[in-house]
Write an enzyme that holds these catalytic residues in place. Structure first.
Site, PDB file in Angstrom:
ATOM      1  N   ASP A  13       2.443   5.934   0.304  1.00 41.09           N
ATOM      2  CA  ASP A  13       1.888   6.466   1.550  1.00 41.09           C
ATOM      3  C   ASP A  13       1.594   7.963   1.456  1.00 41.09           C
ATOM      4  OD1 ASP A  13       2.409   3.882   2.671  1.00 41.09           O
ATOM      5  OD2 ASP A  13       4.493   4.502   2.867  1.00 41.09           O
ATOM      6  N   LYS A  16      -3.160   8.191  -0.988  1.00 41.88           N
ATOM      7  CA  LYS A  16      -3.929   7.919  -2.214  1.00 41.88           C
ATOM      8  C   LYS A  16      -5.313   7.395  -1.890  1.00 41.88           C
ATOM      9  CE  LYS A  16      -0.780   5.112  -3.874  1.00 41.88           C
ATOM     10  NZ  LYS A  16       0.344   5.368  -2.992  1.00 41.88           N
ATOM     11  N   GLY A  40      -1.403  -0.611   1.508  1.00 40.62           N
ATOM     12  CA  GLY A  40      -2.318  -0.496   2.636  1.00 40.62           C
ATOM     13  C   GLY A  40      -2.967   0.862   2.544  1.00 40.62           C
ATOM     14  N   HIS A  41      -4.196   0.910   2.112  1.00 40.41           N
ATOM     15  CA  HIS A  41      -4.884   2.190   1.968  1.00 40.41           C
ATOM     16  C   HIS A  41      -5.818   2.405   3.155  1.00 40.41           C
ATOM     17  CE1 HIS A  41      -4.125   2.170  -2.641  1.00 40.41           C
ATOM     18  NE2 HIS A  41      -3.068   2.482  -1.937  1.00 40.41           N
ATOM     19  N   THR A  42      -5.589   3.492   3.877  1.00 38.53           N
ATOM     20  CA  THR A  42      -6.388   3.767   5.067  1.00 38.53           C
ATOM     21  C   THR A  42      -7.516   4.725   4.715  1.00 38.53           C
ATOM     22  OG1 THR A  42      -4.369   3.551   6.332  1.00 38.53           O
ATOM     23  CG2 THR A  42      -6.237   4.532   7.484  1.00 38.53           C
ATOM     24  N   GLN A 221       1.492   1.848  -4.181  1.00 43.75           N
ATOM     25  CA  GLN A 221       2.891   2.299  -4.138  1.00 43.75           C
ATOM     26  C   GLN A 221       3.015   3.609  -4.942  1.00 43.75           C
ATOM     27  OE1 GLN A 221       2.562  -1.345  -5.026  1.00 43.75           O
ATOM     28  NE2 GLN A 221       2.337  -1.449  -2.828  1.00 43.75           N
TER      29      GLN A 221
HETATM   30  P1  IMP Z   1       7.830  -5.025  -1.703  1.00 49.11           P
HETATM   31  O1  IMP Z   1       6.873  -4.251  -2.540  1.00 49.11           O
HETATM   32  O2  IMP Z   1       7.207  -5.692  -0.533  1.00 49.11           O
HETATM   33  O3  IMP Z   1       8.686  -5.953  -2.520  1.00 49.11           O
HETATM   34  O4  IMP Z   1       8.858  -3.965  -1.051  1.00 49.11           O
HETATM   35  C1  IMP Z   1       9.795  -3.243  -1.840  1.00 49.11           C
HETATM   36  C2  IMP Z   1       9.990  -1.830  -1.324  1.00 49.11           C
HETATM   37  O5  IMP Z   1       8.784  -1.105  -1.548  1.00 49.11           O
HETATM   38  C3  IMP Z   1      10.234  -1.737   0.189  1.00 49.11           C
HETATM   39  O6  IMP Z   1      11.100  -0.639   0.431  1.00 49.11           O
HETATM   40  C4  IMP Z   1       8.865  -1.442   0.761  1.00 49.11           C
HETATM   41  O7  IMP Z   1       8.938  -0.760   1.985  1.00 49.11           O
HETATM   42  C5  IMP Z   1       8.297  -0.554  -0.319  1.00 49.11           C
HETATM   43  N1  IMP Z   1       6.826  -0.582  -0.375  1.00 49.11           N
HETATM   44  C6  IMP Z   1       6.042  -1.555  -0.867  1.00 49.11           C
HETATM   45  N2  IMP Z   1       4.751  -1.223  -0.771  1.00 49.11           N
HETATM   46  C7  IMP Z   1       4.704   0.004  -0.230  1.00 49.11           C
HETATM   47  C8  IMP Z   1       3.634   0.896   0.096  1.00 49.11           C
HETATM   48  O8  IMP Z   1       2.447   0.642  -0.128  1.00 49.11           O
HETATM   49  N3  IMP Z   1       4.011   2.082   0.649  1.00 49.11           N
HETATM   50  C9  IMP Z   1       5.300   2.412   0.869  1.00 49.11           C
HETATM   51  N4  IMP Z   1       6.326   1.611   0.571  1.00 49.11           N
HETATM   52  C10 IMP Z   1       6.032   0.413   0.031  1.00 49.11           C
END
Ligand code: IMP
Length: 419
Positions: A13, A16, A40-42, A221
Site C-alpha cells: 500500500d 505502487k 489492490g492498486h488504485t 505487496q
Molecule cells: P494474504 O496475502 O491474503 O495471504 O495475506 C497475508 C498478509 O499480507 C495479511 O497481513 C494481509 O493483510 C497482507 N497483505 C496481502 N496483500 C496485501 C496488500 O496488497 N497490501 C497490504 N497488505 C497485504
C-alpha cells in the site's frame, strides 16, 4: 530501453499503482510477477477511480500488459476486471502465462477457515485464497491457466475438492461443503473466457528486452510481506521482492537494469505482526484519515506509524534498490512535528540494521523535523519537506527519483526518470 522492477519497500500500500501508472507512459510492456487478488492498486484518472487487482496498472497507457507465472489468477475476478476496463473504453492488450496457477472457489474458503483456526496466531489474510493456491502449487496438485484453457483440469479439480471437503469437515470442523459439479461448470465458463489471453509471457518479455524495449515489472505487496524475507509468519505466500520478478516472469537477473523502491512517507500495515513505529495516538488516526488508509481489497483500517528507515535500508539490501520513489508526502501536511526512525534500540544496543526475526523487540530511535502546512510553495517543495527528503536520502544512500504529492498523475515530481 531498460528493464525496471518496481517493488514495495514496506508492508504494501505504498502507492505502487500510481508510480507504475506514471512510469508506464514510457513503457512498452508492463508485467505483474507475483501475488493475486490480495493486491489492490488504485489509479485516479480524472474523475474516475480504478481499483485493479490482477490486470497490471500499466494498462491505461495502452501498453501490452502481462501476467507472469508467479501470479495466482482468480479467473472470475480477472474476467470481470477485463470487462470493466473494456466497458470504460480502456484497451486491454493482455497476455496471461499458461504457467500461472489458478485460484478456484475452494481456495478462499480454505484461506478464511485456516486463518480462523489459527486462533490467537491469526495472520489476518485477505481471505482471497492466496495461501491455499500457492500451497497447491508447491504441493504439485495445483491447476494452471494452461490446464484450464486446455480442459485438462477435471480429474485434479475433483480430487482437490474431495480433499478440501475432508479438510473442512475433519480438520477445520467447518460446516461448509463444496459442490464439485458447480465448480466444474464455472471452470468451463472461465476456460472459454480466458482462452484468447493465454500466451508465452517469458518468451515475450525476453524478446522485448532483447529488442531493447522498455519493460516494467510490477510487484504487488512488498518486501516485509515476502514469504522468505518478511516478518514471517505475518507475510503473504509469494516473493514480492525484486528476485521474485525474475522467478515469476522467467527472466535472468542479468537482464534487469533498475530496481525502483516505492516508499511511503510514513508506514502502514494491514493485518497482524510487528510494527516498531506504530502510532496508537491521534497522529496515527490523522494519518489513517487523511491518507485514506483503508484496505483496497478488504476495507480494513490500516495501522499507521512514522517512517522507518531501518526498513528502507533492509529493503534496499534485499532488493538491490537503485533509487526510491517517495509517495503520499502530502498526507503529512498540517502536522506540527514529524519523526523519522533512523535506528533501533535492540537488546541493549543501538543498531541501524534490522533483525527481521525479532522486529517486535526493536524500539525506534527517532529524529524530529519541523512539519509544514502546505507542501508545495509555487509548485516547489517547501524547505521543511526538502529537509525531510534529504534525511531519507542521506540515511539510505538512495536518490529519490519521484515524489508523489497527491493522488493524481499530475501530482508527481520527477527528478530523474528510470528510463
Ligand atoms: P494474504 O496475502 O491474503 O495471504 O495475506 C497475508 C498478509 O499480507 C495479511 O497481513 C494481509 O493483510 C497482507 N497483505 C496481502 N496483500 C496485501 C496488500 O496488497 N497490501 C497490504 N497488505 C497485504
Amino acid at each position: 530501453m531498460p528493464a525496471v522492477i518496481i517493488v514495495g519497500t514496506q508492508w504494501g500500500d505504498e502507492g505502487k499503482g500510481k508510480i507504475v501508472d506514471y512510469c508506464s507512459k514510457q513503457a512498452d510492456f508492463v508485467v505483474r510477477y507475483q501475488g493475486g487478488t490480495n493486491a489492490g492498486h488504485t489509479i485516479v484518472l480524472g474523475e474516475k477511480v480504478f481499483k485493479l487487482r490482477l490486470v497490471p496498472s500499466g494498462v491505461f497507457y495502452g501498453n501490452k500488459v502481462l501476467i507472469g507465472s508467479g501470479v495466482v489468477v482468480d479467473p472470475e475476478i480477472l474476467i470481470k476486471e477485463i470487462n470493466t476496463l473494456t466497458t470504460s473504453g480502456v484497451d486491454v492488450d493482455l497476455i496471461v502465462s499458461g504457467k500461472a496457477h489458478v485460484t478456484l472457489p475452494y481456495h478462499p474458503i480454505l484461506d478464511g477457515s485456516w486463518d480462523k483456526a489459527r486462533g490467537r496466531g491469526k495472520i489476518g489474510t485477505t481471505k482471497r485464497g492466496i495461501g491455499p493456491t500457492y500451497t497447491d502449487k508447491i504441493s504439485r496438485r495445483g491447476i494452471r491457466v494452461h490446464d484450464l484453457v486446455n480442459n485438462t483440469y477435471e480429474e485434479r479439480v475433483r480430487w482437490n475438492v474431495r480433499l478440501a471437503n475432508k479438510i473442512l469437515q475433519y480438520v477445520l470442523e467447518v460446516d461448509h461443503r463444496l459442490d464439485v459439479k458447480e465448480i466444474l461448470q464455472q471452470c468451463s465458463r472461465w476456460s472459454t473466457g480466458l482462452q484468447r489471453y493465454v500466451g508465452n509471457v517469458s518468451q515475450t518479455i525476453n524478446d522485448a528486452i532483447e529488442a531493447k524495449r522498455n519493460v516494467l515489472f510490477e510487484g504487488a505487496q512488498a518486501t516485509f510481506l515476502d514469504i522468505d524475507h518478511g516478518t514471517y509468519p505475518f507475510v503473504t505466500s509469494s516473493n514480492p521482492i525484486a528476485g521474485g520478478a525474475c522467478v515469476g516472469v522467467g527472466v535472468g537477473p542479468t537482464k534487469i537494469d533498475q530496481v525502483l523502491g516505492i516508499c511511503k512517507a510514513y508506514t502502514t500495515r494491514v493485518g497482524k505482526g510487528p510494527f516498531p513505529t506504530e502510532l496508537d495516538d491521534d497522529i496515527g488516526i490523522h494519518l489513517q484519515e487523511i491518507g485514506k488508509e483503508f484496505g483496497t481489497v478488504t476495507g480494513r483500517p490500516r495501522r499507521c506509524g512514522w517512517l522507518d528507515l531501518n526498513m528502507i535500508r533492509y529493503a534496499s539490501m534485499i532488493n538491490g534498490l537503485t533509487s526510491l520513489a517517495l509517495t503520499k508526502l502530502d498526507v503529512l501536511n498540517g502536522l506540527e512535528r514529524l519523526r523519522i526512525c533512523v535506528g533501533y534500540r535492540w537488546r541493549g544496543e543501538n543498531i541501524t540494521s534490522l533483525p527481521i526475526y525479532d522486529m517486535g523487540s526493536c524500539e525506534p530511535i527517532y529524529v524530529e523535523f519541523e512539519g509544514w502546512e502546505t507542501l508545495l510553495d509555487g509548485g516547489k517543495l517547501c524547505s521543511e519537506a526538502k529537509a525531510y527528503i534529504a534525511k531519507i536520502e542521506e540515511e539510505t544512500g538512495l536518490q529519490i527519483d519521484y515524489i508523489s504529492t497527491g493522488p493524481k498523475r499530475v501530482d508527481t515530481i520527477c527528478r530523474r526518470s528510470v528510463w
